[in-house]
Enzyme design. Structure first.
Site, PDB file in Angstrom:
ATOM      1  N   GLU A  52     -18.474  40.041  21.479  1.00  0.00           N
ATOM      2  CA  GLU A  52     -18.751  38.796  20.667  1.00  0.00           C
ATOM      3  C   GLU A  52     -19.004  39.235  19.376  1.00  0.00           C
ATOM      4  O   GLU A  52     -19.438  40.388  18.896  1.00  0.00           O
ATOM      5  CB  GLU A  52     -20.055  38.252  21.320  1.00  0.00           C
ATOM      6  CG  GLU A  52     -19.993  37.636  22.648  1.00  0.00           C
ATOM      7  CD  GLU A  52     -21.179  37.060  23.315  1.00  0.00           C
ATOM      8  OE1 GLU A  52     -20.955  36.012  23.892  1.00  0.00           O
ATOM      9  OE2 GLU A  52     -22.139  37.784  23.171  1.00  0.00           O
ATOM     10  N   CYS A  79     -22.110  39.967  11.918  1.00  0.00           N
ATOM     11  CA  CYS A  79     -22.545  41.060  12.883  1.00  0.00           C
ATOM     12  C   CYS A  79     -21.572  41.287  13.875  1.00  0.00           C
ATOM     13  O   CYS A  79     -20.915  40.494  14.558  1.00  0.00           O
ATOM     14  CB  CYS A  79     -23.820  40.301  13.761  1.00  0.00           C
ATOM     15  SG  CYS A  79     -24.666  41.438  14.881  1.00  0.00           S
ATOM     16  N   CYS A 123     -23.041  48.566  26.323  1.00  0.00           N
ATOM     17  CA  CYS A 123     -23.947  49.759  25.655  1.00  0.00           C
ATOM     18  C   CYS A 123     -24.501  50.566  26.777  1.00  0.00           C
ATOM     19  O   CYS A 123     -24.694  49.990  27.818  1.00  0.00           O
ATOM     20  CB  CYS A 123     -24.796  49.055  24.851  1.00  0.00           C
ATOM     21  SG  CYS A 123     -25.826  49.970  23.810  1.00  0.00           S
ATOM     22  N   CYS A 162     -31.637  49.839  26.645  1.00  0.00           N
ATOM     23  CA  CYS A 162     -32.819  49.327  26.088  1.00  0.00           C
ATOM     24  C   CYS A 162     -33.540  48.160  27.103  1.00  0.00           C
ATOM     25  O   CYS A 162     -32.708  47.365  27.238  1.00  0.00           O
ATOM     26  CB  CYS A 162     -32.794  48.951  24.801  1.00  0.00           C
ATOM     27  SG  CYS A 162     -32.325  50.589  23.619  1.00  0.00           S
ATOM     28  N   CYS A 197     -33.006  44.387  25.843  1.00  0.00           N
ATOM     29  CA  CYS A 197     -31.592  44.132  25.288  1.00  0.00           C
ATOM     30  C   CYS A 197     -30.825  43.703  26.300  1.00  0.00           C
ATOM     31  O   CYS A 197     -30.546  44.648  27.311  1.00  0.00           O
ATOM     32  CB  CYS A 197     -31.031  45.147  24.476  1.00  0.00           C
ATOM     33  SG  CYS A 197     -29.524  44.776  23.622  1.00  0.00           S
ATOM     34  N   CYS A 243     -30.216  38.292  18.085  1.00  0.00           N
ATOM     35  CA  CYS A 243     -30.497  39.722  18.444  1.00  0.00           C
ATOM     36  C   CYS A 243     -30.652  40.051  19.947  1.00  0.00           C
ATOM     37  O   CYS A 243     -31.339  39.425  20.401  1.00  0.00           O
ATOM     38  CB  CYS A 243     -31.380  40.462  17.774  1.00  0.00           C
ATOM     39  SG  CYS A 243     -31.344  40.071  16.020  1.00  0.00           S
TER      40      CYS A 243
HETATM   41  N1  SAH Z   1     -27.254  50.296  19.468  1.00  0.00           N
HETATM   42  C1  SAH Z   1     -27.734  49.805  18.131  1.00  0.00           C
HETATM   43  C2  SAH Z   1     -27.087  48.457  17.714  1.00  0.00           C
HETATM   44  C3  SAH Z   1     -27.409  47.042  18.204  1.00  0.00           C
HETATM   45  S1  SAH Z   1     -28.380  46.411  17.069  1.00  0.00           S
HETATM   46  C4  SAH Z   1     -29.189  49.600  17.789  1.00  0.00           C
HETATM   47  O1  SAH Z   1     -30.118  49.653  18.758  1.00  0.00           O
HETATM   48  O2  SAH Z   1     -29.602  49.541  16.806  1.00  0.00           O
HETATM   49  C5  SAH Z   1     -29.299  45.154  17.870  1.00  0.00           C
HETATM   50  C6  SAH Z   1     -30.504  45.012  17.303  1.00  0.00           C
HETATM   51  O3  SAH Z   1     -31.037  43.642  17.863  1.00  0.00           O
HETATM   52  C7  SAH Z   1     -31.232  46.400  17.491  1.00  0.00           C
HETATM   53  O4  SAH Z   1     -32.492  46.302  16.631  1.00  0.00           O
HETATM   54  C8  SAH Z   1     -31.844  45.987  18.909  1.00  0.00           C
HETATM   55  O5  SAH Z   1     -33.032  46.752  19.284  1.00  0.00           O
HETATM   56  C9  SAH Z   1     -32.377  44.492  18.799  1.00  0.00           C
HETATM   57  N2  SAH Z   1     -32.641  43.698  19.898  1.00  0.00           N
HETATM   58  C10 SAH Z   1     -32.045  43.788  21.125  1.00  0.00           C
HETATM   59  N3  SAH Z   1     -32.616  43.073  22.133  1.00  0.00           N
HETATM   60  C11 SAH Z   1     -33.348  42.113  21.709  1.00  0.00           C
HETATM   61  C12 SAH Z   1     -34.000  40.980  21.832  1.00  0.00           C
HETATM   62  N4  SAH Z   1     -33.853  40.408  23.134  1.00  0.00           N
HETATM   63  N5  SAH Z   1     -34.498  40.304  21.029  1.00  0.00           N
HETATM   64  C13 SAH Z   1     -34.523  40.594  19.665  1.00  0.00           C
HETATM   65  N6  SAH Z   1     -34.097  41.800  19.290  1.00  0.00           N
HETATM   66  C14 SAH Z   1     -33.407  42.574  20.087  1.00  0.00           C
END
Ligand code: SAH
Length: 397
Positions: A116, A129, A136, A140, A143, A373
């Site tokens: 996406e 983006c 991934c 986390c 996420c 995000c």
């Molecule tokens: N792997 C990289 C790139 C992904 S960026 C990284 O971790 O930075 C995606 C961003 O969105 C990251 O800052 C991640 O922590 C954040 N994110 C992930 N899940 C989210 C959620 N459910 N709500 C808000 N932010 C989230």
């Protein structure tokens, strides 16, 4: 919300896979031309022409390349492809955010993965983006992308193609801009690119580097590296390399102020704890007040949102030219987390503000189409179910 399903294109059997020209370095492009018999003294001129057609004009066929003779165009067509991934769906949020679900060419096992890409328009900028991996590996806990088991690195072509496809759909090539009755301020719809989609860009270093070099190339897409931001969960050993070899702006997904909490939220922290991560940030080249590292901090109810966390955050970042981005948690089906209350976020923001960091709360964009995000991929799974019921069902939904 609009859903367009372009099944014809996305489901078309993969054409007999000719090698693609998109995503090649200038050097490899010249070598590809050598391979079809372009004489050495013409290779540089021809690859410059191709480069401009691909990245400056958005050409999708060799036929369009009017300054290249017919014989060579035929040879190019017989030997190479300019194909981009197919668009399975385009969704447009009530707030103007757009999300594209893209289907990639089959991998060695014949599977066609999906990724996406999200476009977020704002008053003074337009941010694209892009994803760097299918899925991934980091898992986390907050996420959704991390719950997807299937993972592979995207090729440089697949990373660059996301920008090309967004430009196609936004009408941002010269022909489209000329025909636009309301051309965007500054002549650009996409002013910034963030590597914040699916995947961990520093686990796909070489392809990300190659793609960034193409996106930033002044004779092509021409987005300055200062307008490209790479976001990492903290792959510490690659951060100095990213600074030296990729040279974009850096964002760090910090999300916690103690190792105990970060170990739980971002399991990668067990390998590279906060102190190591911040040491690498302090050493990132070219930092100044005009060139800061962005620290992303997702607000999770009861986990990392106390005033004490805000104070620790400020203390940790002391001396690093930094921006702090507070991200209200975006929920997804099945998550155990909740977004912090608005008052809690405001209290947190105020402490951070008083320490001298400006406007830190990121407004959630595109939540209605699961484009915010951490929500990526979930919508694809939903759409796949709809697809099985056919395009009409998806349009009604
Ligand atoms: N792997 C990289 C790139 C992904 S960026 C990284 O971790 O930075 C995606 C961003 O969105 C990251 O800052 C991640 O922590 C954040 N994110 C992930 N899940 C989210 C959620 N459910 N709500 C808000 N932010 C989230």
């Amino acid at each position: 919300m609009t859903v367009i399903l372009d099944m014809a294109r996305a489901d078309a059997p993969a054409p007999a896979a000719l090698p693609g020209l998109i995503g090649l370095t200038r050097q490899d492009l010249a070598a590809a031309l050598a391979g079809i018999g372009v004489p050495e003294h013409q290779q540089r001129m021809r690859s410059n022409q191709l480069w401009r057609w691909m990245y400056n004009r958005g050409a999708t066929s060799f036929d369009a390349m009017t300054d290249i003779g017919r014989d060579l165009r035929r040879a190019l067509e017989a030997g190479f492809s300019l194909a981009r991934p197919g668009i399975v769906a385009e969704q447009i949020s009530g707030d103007g955010t757009r999300k594209w679900l893209l289907r990639l060419e089959p991998d060695a096992a014949g599977r066609r993965h999906e990724i996406e890409t999200v476009y977020i328009p704002e008053a003074d900028r337009g941010t694209l983006c892009i994803s760097s991996q299918v899925g991934c590996t980091l898992a986390c806990t907050f996420c959704h992308t991390g719950t997807q088991t299937l993972v592979r690195n995207l090729t440089a072509a697949e990373i660059v193609s996301q920008v090309l496809i967004a430009r196609d759909r936004l009408g941002e090539w010269p022909q489209g801009l000329a025909a636009n009755p309301h051309p965007p301020a500054g002549g650009r719809t996409i002013t910034n690119v963030v590597l914040m989609g699916m995947g961990e860009p520093l686990y796909n270093f070489d392809h990300v580097k190659a793609a960034v070099d193409i996106i930033a190339d002044g004779e092509g897409l021409s987005l300055s590296k200062r307008r490209i931001t790479l976001s990492t969960a903290g792959v510490v050993p690659q951060i100095p390399r990213a600074g030296a070899e990729i040279g974009t702006m850096l964002a760090i997904s910090l999300h916690a102020t103690t190792d105990e909490v970060r170990d739980r939220l971002v399991p990668l922290n067990r390998k590279y704890p906060i102190a190591d991560l911040l040491r690498a940030c302090r050493a990132y080249p070219g930092l100044s007040n005009a060139r800061r590292i962005t620290f992303e901090y997702v607000m999770l109810k009861g986990l990392n949102d106390a005033p004490a966390d805000a104070r620790r955050l400020v203390a940790l970042l002391k001396g690093i030219p930094a921006k702090i981005n507070l991200i209200p948690f975006n929920p997804w089906p099945g998550t155990a987390h909740e977004c912090s209350d608005w008052e809690t976020i405001e209290r947190f923001a105020e402490i951070v503000n008083r320490a001298g960091y400006a406007s830190p709360v990121r407004t959630p964009r595109g939540r209605d189409i699961m484009a915010a995000c951490g929500q990526l991929k979930s919508a694809s799974e939903r759409l796949r179910a709809k697809e099985r019921r056919g395009p009409e069902a998806a349009e009604r939904a």
